[in-house]
Enzyme design. Structure first.
Site, PDB file in Angstrom:
ATOM      1  N   LYS A  23      33.159  37.530  34.065  1.00  0.00           N
ATOM      2  CA  LYS A  23      33.730  36.312  34.951  1.00  0.00           C
ATOM      3  C   LYS A  23      33.105  36.643  36.247  1.00  0.00           C
ATOM      4  CE  LYS A  23      37.809  37.113  36.997  1.00  0.00           C
ATOM      5  NZ  LYS A  23      37.741  36.901  38.549  1.00  0.00           N
ATOM      6  N   ASN A  24      33.068  37.702  36.849  1.00  0.00           N
ATOM      7  CA  ASN A  24      32.501  37.987  38.317  1.00  0.00           C
ATOM      8  C   ASN A  24      31.116  37.918  38.275  1.00  0.00           C
ATOM      9  OD1 ASN A  24      35.218  37.892  39.109  1.00  0.00           O
ATOM     10  ND2 ASN A  24      35.526  40.272  39.443  1.00  0.00           N
ATOM     11  N   ARG A  93      39.218  32.090  45.211  1.00  0.00           N
ATOM     12  CA  ARG A  93      38.405  32.238  46.376  1.00  0.00           C
ATOM     13  C   ARG A  93      36.862  32.129  46.103  1.00  0.00           C
ATOM     14  NH1 ARG A  93      38.350  35.794  49.800  1.00  0.00           N
ATOM     15  NH2 ARG A  93      36.772  36.939  49.693  1.00  0.00           N
ATOM     16  N   CYS A 117      45.922  36.097  48.887  1.00  0.00           N
ATOM     17  CA  CYS A 117      46.684  36.332  47.470  1.00  0.00           C
ATOM     18  C   CYS A 117      47.581  37.638  47.111  1.00  0.00           C
ATOM     19  CB  CYS A 117      45.549  36.012  46.402  1.00  0.00           C
ATOM     20  SG  CYS A 117      44.459  37.526  46.392  1.00  0.00           S
ATOM     21  N   ARG A 122      42.377  38.170  52.444  1.00  0.00           N
ATOM     22  CA  ARG A 122      41.269  38.080  51.864  1.00  0.00           C
ATOM     23  C   ARG A 122      40.032  37.366  52.851  1.00  0.00           C
ATOM     24  NH1 ARG A 122      41.319  38.489  46.324  1.00  0.00           N
ATOM     25  NH2 ARG A 122      39.313  39.242  46.334  1.00  0.00           N
ATOM     26  N   PRO A 123      39.763  38.054  53.919  1.00  0.00           N
ATOM     27  CA  PRO A 123      38.931  37.620  54.978  1.00  0.00           C
ATOM     28  C   PRO A 123      37.560  37.277  54.609  1.00  0.00           C
ATOM     29  CG  PRO A 123      39.258  39.814  55.343  1.00  0.00           C
ATOM     30  CD  PRO A 123      40.009  39.618  54.299  1.00  0.00           C
ATOM     31  N   ASP A 125      35.099  37.102  57.082  1.00  0.00           N
ATOM     32  CA  ASP A 125      34.338  37.022  58.427  1.00  0.00           C
ATOM     33  C   ASP A 125      32.942  37.435  58.241  1.00  0.00           C
ATOM     34  OD1 ASP A 125      35.841  39.288  57.610  1.00  0.00           O
ATOM     35  OD2 ASP A 125      35.399  40.206  59.500  1.00  0.00           O
ATOM     36  N   LEU A 126      32.729  38.536  57.256  1.00  0.00           N
ATOM     37  CA  LEU A 126      31.494  38.960  56.965  1.00  0.00           C
ATOM     38  C   LEU A 126      30.512  37.819  56.361  1.00  0.00           C
ATOM     39  CD1 LEU A 126      32.590  42.500  55.485  1.00  0.00           C
ATOM     40  CD2 LEU A 126      32.093  41.960  58.106  1.00  0.00           C
ATOM     41  N   ASP A 307      39.540  47.105  40.465  1.00  0.00           N
ATOM     42  CA  ASP A 307      40.082  46.028  39.445  1.00  0.00           C
ATOM     43  C   ASP A 307      40.733  46.874  38.144  1.00  0.00           C
ATOM     44  OD1 ASP A 307      37.594  43.451  40.052  1.00  0.00           O
ATOM     45  OD2 ASP A 307      39.443  44.152  41.099  1.00  0.00           O
ATOM     46  N   ILE A 329      40.342  49.642  48.724  1.00  0.00           N
ATOM     47  CA  ILE A 329      39.792  48.241  48.878  1.00  0.00           C
ATOM     48  C   ILE A 329      40.647  47.195  49.239  1.00  0.00           C
ATOM     49  CG2 ILE A 329      38.236  46.393  47.654  1.00  0.00           C
ATOM     50  CD1 ILE A 329      36.767  48.917  47.685  1.00  0.00           C
ATOM     51  N   ARG A 399      43.451  33.799  33.834  1.00  0.00           N
ATOM     52  CA  ARG A 399      42.085  33.565  34.945  1.00  0.00           C
ATOM     53  C   ARG A 399      40.918  34.597  34.728  1.00  0.00           C
ATOM     54  NH1 ARG A 399      43.901  33.152  41.054  1.00  0.00           N
ATOM     55  NH2 ARG A 399      41.775  33.412  41.097  1.00  0.00           N
TER      56      ARG A 399
END
Ligand code: EPZ
Length: 431
Positions: A23-24, A93, A117, A122-123, A125-126, A307, A329, A399
């Site tokens: 998925k990722n 996201r 979530c 879950r920023p 900014d980067l 994960d 993480i 999901r």
């Protein structure tokens, strides 16, 4: 009301489990299709909810998406909008990955911030700092961000923290910007390497994917291509843990052991035999005696994956002694602890660490899934718990896992999916 899974334990896994596409890996590759007017073909796309959500989002933007089995063809000849549908970004996201590609191809784009979530804040900014470095004007409002291509150019950008989708987002955006971009402190995941392969085939020059420094020489004329999505290492890892937990034997068909070295070291440490064969990875735990206490520290790849942290905690509940998890993480990624405690586990939580005292026999009961990997952990607990375990909120599982109950049933587990209420399940928009 969402479906529930009903398991009778304890059980032993024995059989072959087909591993789906990752998925990722599929999600960033789908977003990259926005970079070209040509068709981009992805093979081995997993039929999971997150992938369907991104398909819905891309089609809302006017992208043509044709599905033939696990072969998806995406074509963004034009788009009808560069404002990403807010409710879909909140739901998933990874939708945020469409921002840069829309901005570089069409000049501007807007998206709402992906919500936090169950596993924590879950920023992004980067991601935004990197897009600014590439020459976008980034206008941040309360709930949404808008980017405008001001003077796009290659740049040198160092990530303050290792971020998987941050690396993917900037790599694919830079691939469409003429000039040389150097990204430092990059994520090294296999999914990043796959995306780099796709971008190279589309005509960008991408070197160093899989290492901490990636050099991209972009072009404004990226073209269509075809790639096969790599197998899902987290799905494979989840079933590998299940095999050891139940002292069974599974053949993870299509899995790639080289993507799972950190996990496999721990499983070998428990006395499991891991063998790489032509059809996949064999995990044989039939001779495993007592489970030994272990310490798991989650780290960016190739370290132990966050994960798989919840899944390993189930194994820790059966180890003879005190085990420990340190979650570096997502420090809040412990929603599964309370549910495991209700099944009989003895866990002391002191975020970002958890201490697990074993062995504790687990009892079946009704437990609630809270996020994708926590739900997998509860199913694994149901495999070894005595009696009936009912896992609710199964949409979390859907999901990221393809037909988990079918795969486990074929491997000897007594498990079934029940929809206690025929009304359509309300998708948790912030899950
Ligand atoms: C990816 O999420 C995965 N999702 C996650 O898998 C996975 O858990 C995570 O990487 C870590 O491996 C996808 O690939 C779609 P990060 P991502 O950016 O990219 C901080 C699953 O179960 N950070 O690598 O969103 C962040 O808060 C999902 O399939 C910033 O501070 O994770 C975290 O502490 C869950 N600012 C750390 O970096 C930013 O701009 C790593 O997050 C971005 C991230």
């Amino acid at each position: 009301m969402s479906d529930v899974l009903v398991l009778e334990g304890p059980s032993t896994l024995d059989g072959e489990i087909p591993i789906a596409g990752a998925k990722n890996a599929a999600l960033p590759c789908m977003a990259a299709a926005l970079l070209t007017p040509d068709p981009v073909e992805l093979e081995n796309v997993p039929p999971v909810q997150d992938v369907f959500t991104l398909r819905e989002l891309l089609m809302d933007l006017g992208v043509d998406v044709q599905v033939a089995g696990d072969r998806w063809t995406l074509q963004a000849e034009q788009v009808t909008s560069t404002t990403v549908p807010p409710e879909l970004t909140r739901r998933m996201r990874a939708s945020f990955l469409t921002l840069g590609p829309l901005g570089v191809r069409f000049g501007s784009a807007e998206v709402v911030y992906p919500g936090g979530c169950a596993i924590g804040e879950r920023p992004v900014d980067l991601h935004l700092a990197g897009l600014e470095a590439l020459g976008f004007a980034v206008d941040q409002a309360a709930a949404r961000v808008r980017i405008r291509a001001r003077r796009l150019r290659g740049a040198v950008f160092e990530f303050a923290k290792v971020t998987v989708t941050g690396t993917e987002h900037l790599m694919m955006t830079a691939a469409a910007i003429p000039g040389t971009t150097v990204l430092r402190n990059c994520a090294r995941e296999p999914e990043v390497v796959q995306l780099a392969e796709l971008l190279r085939q589309m005509g960008a020059d991408v070197e160093g994917a899989g290492t901490a420094q990636i050099i991209i020489r972009g072009t404004s004329s990226l073209r269509g291509t075809a790639v096969r999505v790599i197998p899902d290492r987290i799905e494979a890892g989840t079933y590998a843990v299940a095999a050891v937990l139940t002292r069974g034997r599974v053949v993870l068909r299509g899995a790639r052991a080289e993507h799972l070295t950190a996990l496999m070291e721990h499983l070998k440490g428990q006395g499991a035999f891991i063998e790489v064969t032509a059809e996949g990875v064999v995990v044989d735990a039939r001779a495993v005696a007592d489970f030994r206490p272990l310490r798991v520290v989650t780290e960016p790849y190739p370290g132990f994956p966050t994960d798989l942290q919840a899944q390993m905690m189930v194994l820790m509940t059966q180890a003879l002694g005190v085990s420990e998890v340190v979650e570096t993480i997502f420090p809040d990624r412990f929603n599964h602890v309370a549910e495991l405690q209700r099944m009989g586990a003895r866990i002391e939580l002191a975020k970002p660490a958890a201490r697990v005292y074993g062995p504790t026999p687990l009892r079946g009961t009704v437990v609630a899934a809270s996020d994708l990997r926590a739900s997998a952990c509860l199913v694994l607990a149901g495999l070894i718990a005595r009696g009936t375990t009912v896992v609710t909120n199964v949409y979390h599982l859907d999901r990221g896992y393809v037909r988990m109950e079918e795969k486990l049933r074929q491997a000897g587990v007594s498990i079934r999916r029940v929809n206690p209420d025929p009304r359509p399940s309300t998708m948790d928009l912030h899950g």
